[in-house]
Design an enzyme around this catalytic site. Structure first.
Site, PDB file in Angstrom:
ATOM      1  N   ARG A 158      -4.473  -7.648   6.870  1.00  0.00           N
ATOM      2  CA  ARG A 158      -5.689  -7.619   7.679  1.00  0.00           C
ATOM      3  C   ARG A 158      -5.823  -8.945   8.424  1.00  0.00           C
ATOM      4  NH1 ARG A 158      -6.842  -5.682   2.507  1.00  0.00           N
ATOM      5  NH2 ARG A 158      -7.531  -3.496   2.411  1.00  0.00           N
ATOM      6  N   LYS A 182      -9.466  -7.851  -0.083  1.00  0.00           N
ATOM      7  CA  LYS A 182     -10.818  -7.410  -0.415  1.00  0.00           C
ATOM      8  C   LYS A 182     -11.047  -7.504  -1.920  1.00  0.00           C
ATOM      9  CE  LYS A 182     -11.625  -4.264   3.461  1.00  0.00           C
ATOM     10  NZ  LYS A 182     -11.973  -2.877   3.859  1.00  0.00           N
ATOM     11  N   HIS A 253      -5.924  -4.529  13.629  1.00  0.00           N
ATOM     12  CA  HIS A 253      -5.891  -3.386  12.723  1.00  0.00           C
ATOM     13  C   HIS A 253      -4.927  -2.325  13.238  1.00  0.00           C
ATOM     14  CE1 HIS A 253      -7.773  -2.191   8.996  1.00  0.00           C
ATOM     15  NE2 HIS A 253      -7.791  -0.934   9.412  1.00  0.00           N
ATOM     16  N   ARG A 256      -1.662  -3.199  11.951  1.00  0.00           N
ATOM     17  CA  ARG A 256      -1.614  -2.803  10.537  1.00  0.00           C
ATOM     18  C   ARG A 256      -1.264  -1.313  10.428  1.00  0.00           C
ATOM     19  NH1 ARG A 256      -3.734  -4.120   5.370  1.00  0.00           N
ATOM     20  NH2 ARG A 256      -5.069  -2.560   4.404  1.00  0.00           N
ATOM     21  N   HIS A 279      -4.344  -1.553  -0.590  1.00  0.00           N
ATOM     22  CA  HIS A 279      -5.328  -0.486  -0.779  1.00  0.00           C
ATOM     23  C   HIS A 279      -5.617  -0.304  -2.259  1.00  0.00           C
ATOM     24  CE1 HIS A 279      -4.259   1.561   3.310  1.00  0.00           C
ATOM     25  NE2 HIS A 279      -5.161   0.616   3.443  1.00  0.00           N
ATOM     26  N   TYR A 288      -1.905   7.547   6.469  1.00  0.00           N
ATOM     27  CA  TYR A 288      -0.735   7.293   7.297  1.00  0.00           C
ATOM     28  C   TYR A 288       0.289   8.415   7.191  1.00  0.00           C
ATOM     29  CZ  TYR A 288      -2.941   2.801   7.590  1.00  0.00           C
ATOM     30  OH  TYR A 288      -3.859   1.815   7.811  1.00  0.00           O
TER      31      TYR A 288
END
Length: 307
Positions: A158, A182, A253, A256, A279, A288
């Site tokens: 990110r 995150k 993004h 990404r 993730h 994806y």
């Protein structure tokens, strides 16, 4: 005209601030998430019929979402608001501020999993070739921008993660980066030979030219010697995309998305891509696979004689 935030009763305002501190300090939520929850919950709590948290019940929660839907609020925003409300009411019950959890039965529309615009592999190559040509004269900003683009595409990190990297987060011998994502979750990502070359040039020529005595240990620096701001990084990507005719106007993004899609197209395992992207759940990474199947259908329709 900017609308001022509604004024909440002291008890309610104190509960909201305690909850936001819980999100920040205990749950490790990002400042962006905390700001979004503050806005959502301030609007909800302003609807209380009495100046006390005990007035928060399921009919009020449902009416709050219904009113937002009636004014045209999108499904993704509605889903986020419902999640904010559920997290808040569960916390309020655990901490004794509510006798029951009214949000436990609150439902919200699922956001549609929109397929993102994806850069083709040849377009990604053109993007990085153009950036490499721009850095041929060893201009420090051009060298930084080349490294930014190479790392975003090579690793799928990110934009906030790449801007948060320090020099010590680089293991040049193993071609890996230590990334904090995150929820303050740490992971290791790998990069290839082109990114390695861009990194060596930046560390040898570009970064020393931009660094100041008070510069932080950041890997990527701005023109004034401070840590590269994510907003500047987004501008760099958008500007670089203009050098690729026919390519979608994407930001960090989008790179990404491209990294994940091209990995899966090349046969990478879904679990490995999940780990690379950071993730928390596999279902997020599975978006994806939808992208690659969608592209496969397009190719089939164009190329197969009985499509």
């Amino acid at each position: 005209m900017v609308r001022s935030a509604p004024e909440l009763a002291p008890e309610v305002a104190a509960a909201l601030e305690a909850f936001l501190q819980y999100l920040d300090l205990e749950r490790g939520r990002s400042p962006h998430t905390v700001r979004a929850y503050r806005g959502d919950l301030t609007g909800l709590l302003a609807e209380l019929p009495r100046p006390e948290l005990a007035a928060l019940d399921l009919p009020l929660l449902r009416r709050w979402l219904a009113d937002a839907h009636a004014t045209g609020t999108g499904r993704s925003t509605l889903a986020r608001r419902a999640a904010a409300a559920r997290t808040f009411t569960a916390w309020a019950q655990r901490t004794g501020r509510l006798p029951t959890d009214p949000g436990a039965r609150l439902e919200s529309p699922r956001p549609r999993a929109a397929l993102p615009a994806v850069l083709r592999a040849d377009q990604a190559a053109d993007l990085l070739d153009a950036a490499g040509s721009g850095a041929a004269e060893n201009d420090p900003v051009a060298l930084r921008d080349l490294l930014l683009l190479e790392l975003l595409y090579a690793t799928g990190v990110r934009v906030a993660e790449v801007c948060g990297l320090d020099v010590d987060d680089v293991d040049a011998g193993r071609r890996t980066l230590r990334v904090v994502g995150k929820g303050n979750r740490e992971r290791t990502v790998v990069y290839g030979v082109p990114a390695e070359r861009a990194l060596q040039r930046w560390l040898a020529v570009g970064r020393p030219a931009l660094a100041r005595p008070a510069s932080p240990p950041a890997l990527l620096l701005g023109t004034r010697g401070g840590r590269l701001d994510p907003r500047v990084a987004r501008s760099v990507v958008h500007r670089a995309m203009t050098a690729v005719p026919g390519a979608p106007d994407i930001g960090p993004h989008g790179l990404r998305h491209a990294a994940a899609t091209h990995l899966l197209d090349g046969g990478a395992d879904l679990r490995h891509v999940q780990e690379l992207l950071g993730h928390a759940t596999l279902s997020t990474t599975q978006l994806y696979t939808h992208v690659t199947v969608d592209r496969l259908k397009v190719v089939h329709d164009q190329a197969h004689p009985r499509a």
